[in-house]
Enzyme design. Sequence first.
Site, mmCIF file in Angstrom:
data_model
loop_
_atom_site.group_PDB
_atom_site.id
_atom_site.type_symbol
_atom_site.label_atom_id
_atom_site.label_comp_id
_atom_site.label_asym_id
_atom_site.label_seq_id
_atom_site.Cartn_x
_atom_site.Cartn_y
_atom_site.Cartn_z
ATOM 1 N N HIS A 163 0.675 -1.294 -0.131
ATOM 2 C CA HIS A 163 0.036 0.061 -0.056
ATOM 3 C C HIS A 163 0.984 1.243 -0.240
ATOM 4 O O HIS A 163 0.430 2.489 -0.180
ATOM 5 C CB HIS A 163 -1.013 -0.105 1.196
ATOM 6 C CG HIS A 163 -0.381 0.286 2.615
ATOM 7 N ND1 HIS A 163 -0.274 -0.569 3.338
ATOM 8 C CD2 HIS A 163 0.020 1.301 3.100
ATOM 9 C CE1 HIS A 163 0.420 -0.257 4.579
ATOM 10 N NE2 HIS A 163 0.682 0.990 4.366
ATOM 11 N N ASP A 210 0.074 -7.725 1.238
ATOM 12 C CA ASP A 210 0.331 -6.218 1.424
ATOM 13 C C ASP A 210 1.797 -6.195 1.360
ATOM 14 O O ASP A 210 2.293 -5.228 2.275
ATOM 15 C CB ASP A 210 -0.152 -5.667 2.390
ATOM 16 C CG ASP A 210 -0.151 -4.189 2.471
ATOM 17 O OD1 ASP A 210 -0.211 -3.609 1.345
ATOM 18 O OD2 ASP A 210 -0.239 -3.538 3.521
ATOM 19 N N SER A 269 4.969 2.191 8.210
ATOM 20 C CA SER A 269 4.661 1.057 7.268
ATOM 21 C C SER A 269 5.565 0.772 6.247
ATOM 22 O O SER A 269 6.289 1.564 5.697
ATOM 23 C CB SER A 269 3.262 1.448 6.387
ATOM 24 O OG SER A 269 2.217 1.682 7.091
#
Length: 466
Positions: free
Chosen positions: A107, A137, A211
Site C-alpha cells: 500500500h 500487502d 508502514s
Amino acid sequence: MRTLFAGVLFALVLPLSSAQAQTVAPPTDAALRASYAPIVEEAAPAVVNVFSERTVQTRARSMFDDPFFRDFFGDRGLGGRTRERVERSLGSGVIVDPEGVIVTNNHVVDGATAIRVVLADRREFDAEVVLADQQTDLAILRIDAEGLPALPFADSDAAEVGDVVLAIGNPFGVGQTVTSGIVSAVSRSAAGASDYQFFIQTDAAINPGNSGGALVDASGALLGVNTAIYSRSGGSNGIGFAIPGNLVRRVVASAEGGEAVVRRPWLGVQATAIDARIASALGLDRPRGALVTAVYPDGPADKAGLEEGDVVLAVADQDVFEPEALRYRPATLDPGSKAKLSILRDGKARDLTATLAFPPDRPDADERRLTGQQPLSGATVANLSPALAESLGRDPFETGVVVTDTEPGSYAARYGIGRGVVVLGVNGEETDDTKALERALAQPARLYALTLRTQDGRVTTLRVGR
C-alpha cells in the site's frame, strides 16, 4: 534509545550486621545502564525511507451528474473533463539483500509512477517494483546499489509473547525513529490488513510512515514488517501489527526467483473455527484446532488422507487455533515440502503427512475483454480456478466467472464492477464460464440484471437500463 534502570535505596531502621554489610555491594555499571544501542547500530542502517508519487485523474463535475439531465442524455455526458493531480505518500522499507533488494508494504507503493528510496546514510536512489503482492500487502523493490547493509530473517514462528522487539521506521516523516516494546500476541488474525490474516502484535509505537519498516528482535534480525495499527485517533495506541518474517521471506524468495506473481503452496482444505459448543460436541477439553468442512479433490490434504469432519490440531508442528492457520502455514513453506498434520478423528489423535503443492490452475482461464453497449463493457473476465482465486484473495473453492481488470472510464468502471467481483448470472441466466457470460450479454435487452458476488462474499443484483 537508551533506558536507565535506577535502583532506589531505603534507610533501614535496624542496623546491619558486619556480615550483612559485607554482602551489600553497589550496583554494577552494567546493571545501572541497559541500552538497545548495539541492536539499533546493527539494524537501523538497513531500514530506509520510501517516497512514492502517483498520478490521480479526477473528473470535473458537470450538469450531467444531475439525475434529471441523465434522464434526457443518458451516460453520454459522463465523460466530462478530467484533471490530474499528484499524490505523494511516505513509508519505510527494509533492505533484505545487499544487492539492493528492499521489502515494503504494497500500500506504500501501489499505483506509484515514481519511487524514491533514501538510505540511512542519506544516499538516494530511484527504485522499481519487482513484485507486488496485494494478498500479503508486501512489495519488493530493487535499487541499483551493491554492498548494502541487510537484515537477516528471524524465525517468526519462534517468537513468544513477552519477547523484546524494536520498531524502526520513519513515522510522520520526522526521520528514522526507533521505538521499543514487546511481542503482545502472536498468530493474531483479526487485524484485517491483508488476506493472510496472521500477524505479530506489538506495543512498540507504530505510526503513519512506519508502514513497511522493520520489527526486529533482540538479536537485530527481521522478525516482521510493520503494516498496520489499531487506532481511534490515527496515532499509536499501543496495538500494532507486523507481517511475520517467515511469510515475508517467502515473498522475497519469489521475487528473487523471477516470479511475476507470488504462488503459495496450499493444503486444499476449508475449515471453520471451533467454539466452546463445537469443542464440547467433539470431546475436546477446550476450543482449539480447526474443523474441516471440505477437502479439494486430489489436493495435498486429500492425498494425505484428510477427511471432512477431521479436526486439524497442528500443521508442521505449529498449533492451530483458527482456520486462517491452514492457509498461512503452508504459504510460508516451499512447494514440494512435506508438512505433518496432527489431527483428531473420531476422538483419536493421528498424524498425516501432506506434500505441499501449488493450487491448480484448472479450469483454463479463457480470459476475455468484454465490449459493446452493456454494463460489463470494459471488463476483462476469466474462469475461476483455485490458483486464480488465491491470487485474487477469493475462496479457492469458488467457481464461476471473475473480473480480473476494468478499463478506467468504461461502463463496468462506472458501475463499480472491479477486480475480484464474480459474475453469477445475467437476466436470470447462470454464467458458469466466460463463454456463457459473453453469450448472455450478446442478447439484446433494455434492462440488464447482473447477479454479482462481491469481494466480501455478498450476493447482490445490479439493474442497469439502456
